[in-house]
Design a protein around this motif. Structure first.
Motif, short mmCIF file in Angstrom:
data_model
loop_
_atom_site.label_atom_id
_atom_site.label_comp_id
_atom_site.label_asym_id
_atom_site.label_seq_id
_atom_site.Cartn_x
_atom_site.Cartn_y
_atom_site.Cartn_z
N THR A 170 0.85 -1.19 0.00
CA THR A 170 0.00 0.00 0.00
C THR A 170 0.88 1.24 0.00
O THR A 170 2.02 1.20 0.48
N PHE A 171 0.37 2.29 -0.56
CA PHE A 171 1.08 3.57 -0.60
C PHE A 171 0.28 4.55 0.26
O PHE A 171 -0.28 5.52 -0.23
N ASP A 172 0.26 4.25 1.57
CA ASP A 172 -0.62 4.98 2.48
C ASP A 172 0.08 6.09 3.26
O ASP A 172 -0.52 6.70 4.13
N THR A 173 1.34 6.36 2.92
CA THR A 173 2.04 7.48 3.56
C THR A 173 2.62 8.38 2.48
O THR A 173 2.84 7.95 1.34
N GLU A 174 2.87 9.61 2.85
CA GLU A 174 3.48 10.54 1.90
C GLU A 174 4.85 10.03 1.45
O GLU A 174 5.19 10.14 0.28
N ASP A 175 5.61 9.45 2.37
CA ASP A 175 6.93 8.92 2.02
C ASP A 175 6.83 7.79 0.99
O ASP A 175 7.62 7.73 0.06
N ARG B 12 5.90 9.29 -2.37
CA ARG B 12 7.06 9.99 -2.93
C ARG B 12 8.06 8.98 -3.50
O ARG B 12 8.59 9.17 -4.60
N ALA B 13 8.30 7.90 -2.78
CA ALA B 13 9.22 6.86 -3.26
C ALA B 13 8.70 6.22 -4.54
O ALA B 13 9.47 5.96 -5.47
N LEU B 14 7.39 6.00 -4.62
CA LEU B 14 6.79 5.47 -5.84
C LEU B 14 7.01 6.43 -7.00
O LEU B 14 7.41 6.02 -8.10
N SER B 15 6.79 7.70 -6.77
CA SER B 15 6.98 8.70 -7.81
C SER B 15 8.42 8.71 -8.30
O SER B 15 8.68 8.73 -9.51
N VAL B 16 9.36 8.65 -7.37
CA VAL B 16 10.78 8.62 -7.76
C VAL B 16 11.08 7.36 -8.55
O VAL B 16 11.76 7.40 -9.58
N ALA B 17 10.59 6.22 -8.08
CA ALA B 17 10.84 4.95 -8.77
C ALA B 17 10.31 4.97 -10.19
O ALA B 17 10.93 4.42 -11.10
N LEU B 18 9.17 5.62 -10.42
CA LEU B 18 8.56 5.64 -11.75
C LEU B 18 9.18 6.68 -12.68
O LEU B 18 9.11 6.53 -13.90
#
Length: 66
Positions: A20-25, A28-34
């Motif tokens: 799950t992507f339930d925190t801002e961190d 943000r990590a998902l956005s960087v990874a993509l």
């Protein structure tokens, strides 16, 4: 309609990622990874997000939806 679509896409992403992507961190990590600019061994640049878009486009073309 846009909000509904975003929720559906987010659910697919969470399901396929197995997390799950339930925190801002985590978001943000998902956005960087993509969006991280990487390079193939031949030097050609790519992003993981671009790879996903390309794969989806190829599947849609194969199904005649594009």
């Amino acid at each position: 309609a846009r909000t509904h679509r975003l929720v559906e896409v987010g659910a697919i992403l969470e399901q396929t990622a197995g997390m799950t992507f339930d925190t801002e961190d985590s978001r943000r990590a998902l956005s960087v990874a993509l969006t991280e600019r990487l390079r193939y061994t031949n030097g050609q640049p790519f992003t993981r997000g671009g790879q996903i878009a390309e794969a989806v486009g190829m599947l849609l073309e194969a199904d005649g939806e594009r």
